[in-house]
Write a protein that holds these residues in place. Sequence first.
Motif, mmCIF file in Angstrom:
data_model
loop_
_atom_site.group_PDB
_atom_site.id
_atom_site.type_symbol
_atom_site.label_atom_id
_atom_site.label_comp_id
_atom_site.label_asym_id
_atom_site.label_seq_id
_atom_site.Cartn_x
_atom_site.Cartn_y
_atom_site.Cartn_z
ATOM 1 N N CYS A 29 0.819 -1.206 0.000
ATOM 2 C CA CYS A 29 0.000 0.000 0.000
ATOM 3 C C CYS A 29 0.857 1.262 0.000
ATOM 4 C CB CYS A 29 -0.894 -0.022 1.245
ATOM 5 S SG CYS A 29 -1.926 1.427 1.412
ATOM 6 N N CYS A 32 -0.113 3.239 3.541
ATOM 7 C CA CYS A 32 0.320 2.809 4.882
ATOM 8 C C CYS A 32 1.538 1.908 4.854
ATOM 9 C CB CYS A 32 -0.825 2.119 5.620
ATOM 10 S SG CYS A 32 -1.182 0.440 5.038
ATOM 11 N N HIS A 36 -1.699 -5.427 1.390
ATOM 12 C CA HIS A 36 -3.143 -5.671 1.442
ATOM 13 C C HIS A 36 -3.502 -6.685 0.359
ATOM 14 C CE1 HIS A 36 -3.532 -2.252 4.050
ATOM 15 N NE2 HIS A 36 -3.353 -1.335 3.117
ATOM 16 N N CYS A 225 -4.831 2.416 8.145
ATOM 17 C CA CYS A 225 -4.513 2.723 6.757
ATOM 18 C C CYS A 225 -5.354 3.907 6.295
ATOM 19 C CB CYS A 225 -4.774 1.521 5.856
ATOM 20 S SG CYS A 225 -4.581 1.934 4.111
HETATM 21 ZN ZN LIG Z 1 -2.843 0.688 3.376
#
Ligand SMILES: [Zn+2]
Length: 463
Positions: A29, A32, A36, A225
């Motif tokens: 991601c 963050c 994922h 996130c």
């Molecule tokens: Zn994320």
Amino acid sequence: MDFTPDPSSWSGRSAPDIAREFLGQDFVCPSCGRRHAVATRAMVTRPGVEADFEPVLRGLGISGRPLVVFDRNTFAACGEAVMNGLAPFGPTAFVIRRDDLHADEQALGSVLAAMRDGPSFLVSAGSGTVTDITRYNALRAGLPFVAYATAASVDGFASSVTPLIVDGFKRTYPGKAPLAILADPGVLAAAPRRMTAAGFGDVLGKVVALLDWRISHAAEDEAHCPMIDALVDKAVQECLALSGALARSEPAAVGSLLDILALTGIAMQLMGTSRPASGGEHQVSHLLEMRDIQRHRAGSLHGDKVGIGTLIGMTLYLQLFGDGNLPAQRPTMTARVWEDEVRRVFGPLADSVLATNPHEPPTGADWEAQKRRISGYMEREGFATVQGFRALLPAAVRMIADIGGPVRPDQLGYSVQDACDAIGFGKEVNAAKMTVLRLADRFGSLYGFAEDVSAGLPEGRVY
Ligand SMILES: [Zn+2]
Ligand SMILES: [Zn+2]
């Protein structure tokens, strides 16, 4: 792993359209830095989707003969269309014939027994309960599973865990996310209106869940996130805008609600936890549901109780932070009184609740340091979010009522004591999860609030 989501491309697009980009992806991601993944690979909501089952399922590599699980109501509503759509696969229908259907041992076993011919995949044709029963059997049998949604009543379609009632206790078991979520807006809109109201309540819950999550991230460094948070937040705003059309049972709106419910399930898959979709409002709901199980009551829809938990959660946030300051610190409940109360509220479940919930709130310098972090977050954006609840709370009460759902626990047959216990002890459902309930407890405000609000709700004094 070469997929990279680009939030700068989100403007002007609906949240479910954005969520479809994530289907079947596994990526690092940019927001963050975590990895994922989403196991669900298709989300198709359109009129006559049943006629497209074959190309959609073949496109996912699904073949062989399915067992299709209905309950009596869903078989009557869509059995013919679903079985015709699946005809190229040579399906077998199985109808669970029970009036008080729960995802319990009996229902799970009945589907297992119906799998005697060794199906190649399972299809659930129903809302939350039928989907959960099918999901668990699919996991245990190692079969692919497709969810056909018959009502926009719950956000669990895309879930990868299964709430089951075993030995009379509701607990979360592993499960399997569906490869595809399919729905026909006409079928969804023909479901009882109270089911749509429940789905709206389950989405509305995210306003409390997201704020809980942000505060927990600020105070306790819980994983968060920003991208998933923003996607769910956008979906909730779109859902609020649908309320008038939902009250008129317009198929397109109910279809959009189903997409948003599926999206919040996708958000849970992305995060790998229920955090983006479940906070203090779900804890209130779970305690009320536990009362039903203790009393062998038929119970009510999950989203009904989540909607009520959300209205209570917003009320509590306003009470804690509505004046733009952290609340004054009051004495907290002593460990001895708390243990007695847990035994009273949880009954036979109390020992496991006590074992997983040590009564060790941060104190002294640790709590002062957390308070400074909470204060910093609230100054940055939290106080503004809570101020937004001043207008959202009465609007949400009207929206739920207009769609045909309940807004107070007494409307579902719960007593003042039931509501008080749900507000006071919902937090023990998830050990250590920081929600508005646990936060209020730390400030010594929870139990007084629970007594005032539970007494005032039936009289219409709270909202
Ligand atoms: Zn994320
Ligand atoms: Zn829910």
